[in-house]
Design a protein around this motif. Structure first.
Motif, short mmCIF file in Angstrom:
data_model
loop_
_atom_site.label_atom_id
_atom_site.label_comp_id
_atom_site.label_asym_id
_atom_site.label_seq_id
_atom_site.Cartn_x
_atom_site.Cartn_y
_atom_site.Cartn_z
N GLU B 8 -1.06 7.29 2.63
CA GLU B 8 0.45 8.76 2.57
C GLU B 8 0.88 8.57 3.79
O GLU B 8 0.26 8.19 4.26
CB GLU B 8 -0.09 9.79 2.63
N GLU B 9 2.62 8.38 3.74
CA GLU B 9 3.00 7.41 5.15
C GLU B 9 2.77 8.80 6.09
O GLU B 9 3.01 10.08 5.37
CB GLU B 9 4.28 7.70 4.53
N ALA B 56 -4.10 13.58 10.29
CA ALA B 56 -3.37 13.31 10.02
C ALA B 56 -2.59 13.91 9.29
O ALA B 56 -1.66 13.14 8.33
CB ALA B 56 -4.02 12.04 9.48
N LYS B 57 -2.72 14.83 9.06
CA LYS B 57 -1.81 15.80 7.59
C LYS B 57 -2.40 14.99 6.31
O LYS B 57 -1.29 15.45 5.81
CB LYS B 57 -0.49 15.66 7.90
N ILE B 123 -10.67 8.34 5.56
CA ILE B 123 -9.22 7.93 6.76
C ILE B 123 -9.06 6.75 5.81
O ILE B 123 -7.66 6.83 6.54
CB ILE B 123 -10.09 8.23 7.75
N LEU B 124 -9.50 5.68 5.57
CA LEU B 124 -9.09 4.18 5.90
C LEU B 124 -8.11 4.24 4.68
O LEU B 124 -7.02 3.95 4.38
CB LEU B 124 -10.06 3.27 4.87
N VAL B 125 -8.69 4.99 3.19
CA VAL B 125 -7.78 4.59 2.49
C VAL B 125 -5.99 5.82 2.21
O VAL B 125 -4.77 4.87 2.35
CB VAL B 125 -8.20 5.18 0.72
N LEU B 126 -6.24 6.95 3.26
CA LEU B 126 -5.49 7.46 2.89
C LEU B 126 -4.43 7.42 3.52
O LEU B 126 -2.82 7.65 3.95
CB LEU B 126 -5.95 9.07 3.50
N THR B 127 -4.75 6.94 5.16
CA THR B 127 -3.91 6.90 6.42
C THR B 127 -3.33 5.21 7.07
O THR B 127 -3.00 5.22 7.61
CB THR B 127 -4.67 7.36 7.95
N THR B 128 -4.37 4.31 5.75
CA THR B 128 -3.67 3.05 6.17
C THR B 128 -3.21 2.26 4.93
O THR B 128 -3.38 2.66 3.84
CB THR B 128 -5.24 2.35 6.34
N LYS B 129 -1.90 1.88 5.43
CA LYS B 129 -1.08 1.46 4.07
C LYS B 129 -1.49 -0.09 3.91
O LYS B 129 -2.20 -0.83 4.54
CB LYS B 129 0.32 0.52 4.75
N PRO B 130 -2.09 -0.04 2.46
CA PRO B 130 -3.12 -1.55 1.74
C PRO B 130 -2.77 -3.50 2.55
O PRO B 130 -3.61 -3.95 3.13
CB PRO B 130 -3.02 -1.43 0.42
N SER B 131 -1.15 -3.04 1.79
CA SER B 131 -0.44 -4.36 2.77
C SER B 131 -1.30 -4.40 4.56
O SER B 131 -1.32 -5.40 4.92
CB SER B 131 0.72 -4.48 2.68
N ASP B 132 -1.07 -3.21 5.42
CA ASP B 132 -0.95 -3.67 6.71
C ASP B 132 -2.67 -4.17 6.74
O ASP B 132 -3.08 -4.94 7.73
CB ASP B 132 -0.82 -2.59 7.00
#
Lengths: 281, 255
Positions: B8-9, B56-57, B123-132
């Motif tokens: 989620e951006e 992180a909303k 926290i990792l999955v929702l706030t991190t772009k997989p490619s990042d």
């Protein structure tokens, strides 16, 4: 200077009964624009893939003869090494999208990142190919959201950005409309004028006649002819080989008009017009 | 295009934390309650994770995940509460069912651990772009090939699903029934598998060739289009978590 030398190349796919390429021999000079024509299954794609090393390294299979591209013997070098000299664009644009990048811009960067081009140069090269292939307006789109034609331009751009000395294109305009094809051909021609050797397999004979310096006619894995478009398309046995000459050639053949002082029929619109108007012919 | 990534951006400070740090947070959040098996510690860590998710909303996005997990946890609570072998102290009775204190306390421990683990992963999955995340790992020395596999899955799976629906439409246009009873649906499913599976295999072959000619197996050191993102406090956060873990071990052993 010879950029590509093929000597007695024979190749059979694994599990196939017959040779896909049978004793193919030719050479191509630096900066030439070469068209490969022939009916389906004549061996066009196989020959293209033999020039980048996919044949035999990717497929394995039975391989004989020698292929040198840019001084490297294909058999003894990895595809990664050869890909620095020879770029290849495939028929199907959808499967050329890597799937690991979110935008067209990043997608074009993929190959450059792999071969270790410095960051500042990556950006410079991408901007120039986006401009060359006129896809700047979609540079932030997802690659899978593009139309077939845009995807095809992106595939060509991705390879051109890697700045190969030799560019092999296997039906690169299959998804493009006539105007789009024309733009792509002009982009390729401008690269050719910069000294890049271009090898292009195509079914659009009018385009081949217009842009290519020489045409390689394949049939059943064998080289039938390798000459100027005028000579190849004036052959009487063209239909037997599964190739239809450009429409201008067919019209002139029906009318029985040849280019003055030669045994060739016109192959492009300009030539046909000149001959049929009778001025300067 | 539909994405299967849950990312989620956002612009919160949680989004701006180094993906590697978020990755470290997962073993940290799992290990601490194991080292210090106190309810207070578990509650503290869950509180921390939830606070970060709130900041992180993205807390709304966790509801379906937690909902699914709670379904399983309810069975844990019931079974442990009623049938744990150590059960002695009766807490309450509903009809013929008896709930015991020991079992419920044990179920509570499990529940807290699970919520804790899910929270840390979220926290990792929702706030991190997989490619990042993958790019950060590749820069740290992970093989770019593994990185490619991880990232491409997020786009190629939806692509395959799109192909599947195109083929379904094509079959339907040719008169195949695809809706109705279960048996009809199963029958409709079989003729889809052939084209989808074979098509995917052919696509994979072609994609592999396209990757080859783009230097995928090149031995040259890889470069990156984007400059390495610099994150603030990465070192401090990572060191802090390490120190806390060590402190927890020391506390457990000596106190």
């Amino acid at each position: 200077m010879k950029r590509i030398v093929v000597e007695g190349l024979k190749y059979k796919y694994p599990l196939a009964d017959s040779l896909a390429l049978n004793d193919v021999t030719f050479d191509i000079k630096q900066g030439e624009f070469i068209g490969i024509i022939g009916k389906n299954l004549a061996g066009k794609s196989t020959l293209c893939q033999a020039l980048v090393g996919l044949v035999p390294h990717f497929y394995k299979g039975a391989y004989g003869g020698k292929v040198f591209v840019g001084g490297l013997e294909v058999k003894n070098h990895s595809i990664a090494d050869i890909s620095l000299k020879v770029g290849m664009v495939f028929q199907n644009p959808f499967t050329q999208v890597t799937g690991s990048k979110m935008t067209v811009y990043e997608e074009i960067a993929f190959g450059l990142e792999n071969i270790g081009v410095p960051r500042s140069e990556i950006i410079e090269r991408i901007d120039s190919v986006l401009n060359l292939l006129k896809i700047e307006q979609v540079k932030d789109h997802n690659p899978f959201d593009l139309s077939g034609g845009q995807m095809q331009r992106m595939a060509i751009a991705s390879i051109i950005a890697m700045k190969p000395d030799i560019l092999v294109l296997d039906e690169p305009t299959s998804q493009l409309d006539p105007a789009g094809s024309e733009e792509v051909f002009q982009a390729i021609q401008s690269l050719s004028k910069q000294g890049i050797t271009v090898i292009l397999a195509e079914h659009k004979m009018e385009k081949i006649a217009q842009y290519c310096d020489r045409v390689l006619l394949l049939n059943n894995g064998k080289v039938v002819d390798f000459d100027t478009p005028g000579k190849v398309f004036s052959r009487e046995d063209l239909e037997e080989k599964g190739v239809t000459a450009p429409v201008y050639t067919r019209v002139c053949k029906a009318l029985g008009v040849k280019k003055a002082g030669t045994d060739e029929y016109p192959v492009t619109l300009e030539e046909a017009e000149r001959v049929l108007r009778g001025d300067g012919a | 295009m539909k994405s299967i990534s849950l990312y989620e951006e956002g612009t919160s400070f949680v989004h701006d934390v180094d993906p590697i740090t978020k990755l470290w947070y997962i073993p940290f959040a799992i290990l601490i309650p194991i080292i210090l098996p106190l309810f207070t510690v578990s509650f503290l860590l869950i509180g921390l994770s939830l606070a970060l998710l709130l900041a992180a909303k993205v807390i709304r996005k966790t509801i379906p995940v937690f909902g699914f997990v709670f379904l399983i946890l309810i069975t844990v609570v019931l079974i442990q509460g009623m049938f744990k072998p150590e059960n002695e102290t009766v807490l309450f009775q509903i009809g013929p069912l008896t709930m015991y204190k020991e079992g419920l306390l044990f179920a509570l421990t499990i529940t807290l651990r699970v919520i804790n683990i899910i929270g840390a992963f979220m926290i990792l999955v929702l706030t991190t772009k997989p490619s990042d995340l993958v790019e950060a790992l590749v820069r740290k020395g992970m093989s770019p090939r593994i990185g490619y596999v991880v990232v491409s899955v997020f786009q190629i799976i939806p692509e395959m699903m799109a192909t599947m629906s195109t083929i379904t439409d094509a079959q339907r246009a040719r008169g195949m029934e695809t809706e109705g009873k279960l048996l009809v649906r199963i029958k409709a499913f079989l003729p889809l598998l052939g084209p989808v599976v074979l098509g995917s295999l052919i696509n994979t072959k072609e994609r592999a060739m396209a990757l080859e000619v783009r230097g995928f197996n090149s031995q040259a050191p890889k470069t990156f289009l984007y400059e390495e993102k610099t994150y603030q406090f990465s070192k401090i956060l990572q060191m802090g978590m390490l120190l806390l873990t060590v402190a927890a071990v020391v506390w457990r052993i000596f106190l």
